[in-house]
Scaffold this motif. Structure first.
Motif, short mmCIF file in Angstrom:
data_model
loop_
_atom_site.label_atom_id
_atom_site.label_comp_id
_atom_site.label_asym_id
_atom_site.label_seq_id
_atom_site.Cartn_x
_atom_site.Cartn_y
_atom_site.Cartn_z
N THR A 182 0.82 -1.20 0.00
CA THR A 182 0.00 0.00 0.00
C THR A 182 0.86 1.26 0.00
OG1 THR A 182 -1.66 -1.24 1.26
CG2 THR A 182 -1.90 1.16 1.18
N VAL A 183 0.45 2.25 -0.78
CA VAL A 183 1.14 3.53 -0.81
C VAL A 183 0.84 4.30 0.48
CG1 VAL A 183 1.37 5.73 -2.00
CG2 VAL A 183 0.95 3.65 -3.31
N VAL A 184 1.89 4.86 1.07
CA VAL A 184 1.73 5.73 2.23
C VAL A 184 2.26 7.10 1.83
CG1 VAL A 184 2.25 6.12 4.65
CG2 VAL A 184 2.04 3.78 3.79
N PRO A 185 1.40 8.12 1.72
CA PRO A 185 1.87 9.44 1.31
C PRO A 185 2.50 10.22 2.44
CG PRO A 185 -0.50 9.49 1.64
CD PRO A 185 -0.06 8.07 1.89
N LEU A 289 2.44 -1.21 -5.69
CA LEU A 289 1.73 -0.53 -4.60
C LEU A 289 0.36 -0.06 -5.07
CD1 LEU A 289 4.61 1.69 -3.17
CD2 LEU A 289 3.88 -0.58 -2.37
N GLU A 290 -0.60 -0.12 -4.16
CA GLU A 290 -1.94 0.36 -4.42
C GLU A 290 -2.31 1.38 -3.36
OE1 GLU A 290 -3.74 -0.30 -6.98
OE2 GLU A 290 -2.48 -1.87 -7.85
N PRO A 291 -3.21 2.32 -3.66
CA PRO A 291 -3.67 3.25 -2.62
C PRO A 291 -4.40 2.49 -1.52
CG PRO A 291 -4.32 3.97 -4.83
CD PRO A 291 -3.82 2.57 -4.96
N GLY A 292 -4.54 3.14 -0.36
CA GLY A 292 -5.35 2.55 0.70
C GLY A 292 -6.75 2.28 0.21
N PRO A 293 -7.45 1.31 0.81
CA PRO A 293 -8.77 0.93 0.31
C PRO A 293 -9.77 2.08 0.39
CG PRO A 293 -8.37 -0.03 2.48
CD PRO A 293 -7.07 0.54 2.01
N PHE A 393 -12.14 0.31 12.19
CA PHE A 393 -11.52 -0.82 11.49
C PHE A 393 -10.28 -0.34 10.73
CE2 PHE A 393 -15.64 -2.91 11.95
CZ PHE A 393 -15.30 -4.26 12.02
N ASP A 394 -9.22 -1.17 10.69
CA ASP A 394 -8.12 -0.92 9.76
C ASP A 394 -8.25 -1.88 8.58
OD1 ASP A 394 -6.94 -3.38 10.44
OD2 ASP A 394 -5.51 -2.49 11.85
N ARG A 395 -7.43 -1.67 7.56
CA ARG A 395 -7.58 -2.46 6.34
C ARG A 395 -7.23 -3.93 6.55
NH1 ARG A 395 -2.69 -3.53 3.74
NH2 ARG A 395 -0.90 -2.28 4.43
N ARG A 439 -6.49 4.91 6.16
CA ARG A 439 -6.89 3.89 5.21
C ARG A 439 -5.73 3.00 4.78
NH1 ARG A 439 -11.46 7.57 2.03
NH2 ARG A 439 -12.77 7.74 3.89
N ASP A 440 -4.50 3.52 4.87
CA ASP A 440 -3.34 2.67 4.56
C ASP A 440 -2.91 1.83 5.74
OD1 ASP A 440 -1.73 4.44 6.20
OD2 ASP A 440 -1.67 5.79 4.50
N GLY A 441 -3.49 2.07 6.92
CA GLY A 441 -3.21 1.26 8.10
C GLY A 441 -1.95 1.62 8.85
#
Length: 571
Positions: A182-185, A289-293, A393-395, A439-441
């Motif tokens: 997951t991408v973390v900005p 990598l994907e964005p957070g859900p 909730f986290d992802r 959203r990225d956890g």
């Protein structure tokens, strides 16, 4: 503007009239790319007074972010020129004209600057509370020709908000979550001029210190740009790295992902090529990598002691035979997989139900005269405490909560599995109002109070290799000038909505907070008790103490539902 915010001077030349005769011809359809309007900078003039020298320097140093600071350096003595680092820090102010104070005896000019924000050498922005001022001094001396020059000053630059907005760009540097999915900005504010070079340089340097324990980067120690410039040609940014940047195949794959996701957020960049020592970067392609859900289009709700699902238009609820939640059920949360709803019962029990997911095909429409079912809904008790805050909730599927009277930690529960006691010593002795996992956890926002002071903070989530939350990093403050607040929710990867305490007959305050950016104060709805969003400000929804649900419409709010106890999108 006087002094720092000197007015930009323009000359109009070659004014042309609009033709009123001749054939109609088709235009090219291309509009030149808009360029920022720059502060007008010119060097010192013979006989300039001390105040004129400092005023000219400040204007030229602001313009220097669009050039090379060469004009600004003309105002400095040779010694000061050699020592001054204009990029060490940037002080942003947003007022009108500033008045200098000239002390002739000491040859010193002083400004009292109302600070809006400060940006460090890495582009990290920190907002200043309202009313913050900073004293900035300039020492002057006369040169061999009897002209005044600045002989001593602190590193950094001072720039008006309007010029800052034109000359700097928010750039989300892309790092990876610890599981490399997951991408973390990591938001930085970098000069628009040579933006790709600045962005690549800061990405290679690594994440902000507060974020480092929760993210990964593919750049090995010693990595750097081989050519200290990223050249963009026909939309393709060419990044040339030194040989120390050649890590493992997996690291090279991550480097390509990071550079591509970072640089393509900049104007005019659509693709990125990377070489190491003149050879194509390569890599094994193992990292994607994907964005957070993104929360789904359905929000979970509590309606007439039933679990409900709202699709943005209609509310569907569990039928009578499913049973009723306890009348004290509140603070619903919805999993990203859309399978589970968590909620509080009596304020101290964390409950979980799959009723909406399991019974999705037999849900019934909500009606105005709907009664509470006679039987009890079967739900799992995940955790019990003395007084808990609403769950999040986290992802990865963990459900988070905390004791309101906090002893220095949070709790995360895996449905049907383990319970993690998460250390957060900085919360010891505080009263916690709300928490929400990003959203990225990798981050959690926490609202808490200490000694009557409202605090809004974001901390990293440090996990084991298996993804178990272990501890929180040291927090950073967010949301400048946030007063008493009751709820906080992420509305995208970098932005948080913070809801103020309800006031009688007055709309609640709503702060839109960007982590690493600015804070905007807006108005929510009268009596709002919670806030949620799917993605962005346009999807904001509040639930009032009277059971009304209001959705954001433009800059206002429109009632879309009534009779609802609580409602939340995933997260």
């Amino acid at each position: 503007m006087a002094a720092i915010a000197a007015a930009t001077v323009f000359a109009l030349a070659g004014c042309a009239s609009i033709p009123d005769s001749g054939p109609v011809e088709e235009g090219g359809g291309e509009v030149p790319e808009a360029r920022p309007i720059l502060p007008f900078a010119e060097g010192p003039q013979a006989g300039d007074s001390p105040t004129a020298i400092v005023s000219g320097f400040l204007t030229a140093s602001a313009a220097g972010f669009a050039s090379d600071f060469s004009v600004a350096r003309e105002y400095l003595s040779p010694e000061a020129n050699n020592e001054w680092d204009p990029s060490a820090r940037v002080v942003v102010f947003n007022s009108g004209a500033l008045t200098p104070e000239w002390d002739e005896d000491s040859s010193n000019i002083q400004y009292s600057v109302p600070v809006a924000a400060e940006i460090d050498a890495a582009g990290t922005l920190v907002e200043a509370p309202d009313g913050t001022r900073e004293i900035i001094d300039f020492q002057l001396s006369e040169d061999d020709q009897g002209e005044y020059r600045i002989s001593a000053l602190e590193d950094g630059s001072v720039i008006a908000q309007a010029n800052f907005d034109r000359l700097f760009l928010p750039v989300p540097l892309a790092f990876a979550s610890m599981d490399e999915t997951t991408v973390v900005p990591d938001l930085r504010w970098l000069p628009l001029n040579n933006g790709p070079t600045w962005a690549a340089r800061e990405l290679i340097a690594g994440p902000s210190p507060w974020l480092a324990s929760a993210v990964r980067t593919g750049f090995p120690p010693g990595s750097a740009l081989d050519l200290d410039s990223v050249v963009v040609t026909d939309g393709v940014a060419a990044v040339k790295l030194n040989t120390a940047s050649a890590g493992t195949p997996a690291e090279r794959s991550l480097v390509q992902e990071q550079l591509t996701r970072t640089l393509t957020t900049l104007p005019g960049v659509v693709d990125v090529t990377v070489t190491v020592g003149g050879v194509a970067l390569g890599g094994d392609g193992s990292i994607a990598l994907e964005p957070g859900p993104l929360p789904g289009g359905t929000a979970a709700a509590i309606v007439a002691s039933r679990l409900g699902a709202w699709d943005g238009t209609d509310m569907w609820v569990t039928p009578d035979e499913a049973g009723a939640l306890p009348v004290t059920a509140s603070h619903i949360a919805w999993s990203y997989q859309g399978q589970s709803a968590a909620f509080l019962v009596d304020g101290w029990t964390l409950g979980l139900s799959d009723a909406i997911y399991d019974d999705a095909e037999i849900l019934v429409p909500m009606t105005a005269d709907m009664e509470v079912p006679a039987d009890e809904l079967d739900y799992a008790e995940l955790y019990q405490g003395e007084r808990l805050v609403g769950p999040s909730f986290d992802r990865q599927g963990w459900v988070w909560t905390a004791e309101t009277s906090n002893g220095g930690g949070l709790v995360a529960v895996q449905p049907g599995g383990d319970t993690a006691e998460i250390e957060a010593r900085w919360l010891d002795g505080r009263s916690v109002q709300s928490l929400a996992v990003s959203r990225d956890g990798t981050r959690v926002v926490v609202l808490s109070r200490e000694g009557g002071q409202q605090l809004a903070e974001v901390a990293t989530v440090v996990r084991s290799e298996a993804g178990v939350p272990l501890t929180l990093g040291e927090p950073i403050p967010v949301g400048v000038d946030v007063t008493t607040a009751i709820d906080a929710q992420w509305i995208d990867d970098l932005t948080i909505a913070i809801l103020g305490e309800a006031q009688e007959e007055v709309p609640s305050s709503l702060w839109i907070v960007t982590v690493g950016g600015d804070t905007m104060l807006e108005s929510a709805t009268v009596g709002a008790m919670s806030v949620t969003a799917r993605h962005g400000e346009s999807s904001l929804v509040t639930v009032g103490s009277d059971g009304s649900v209001r959705a954001r419409v433009g800059t206002g709010w429109e009632e879309v539902l009534a009779g609802v106890t609580d409602l939340a999108y995933a997260g």
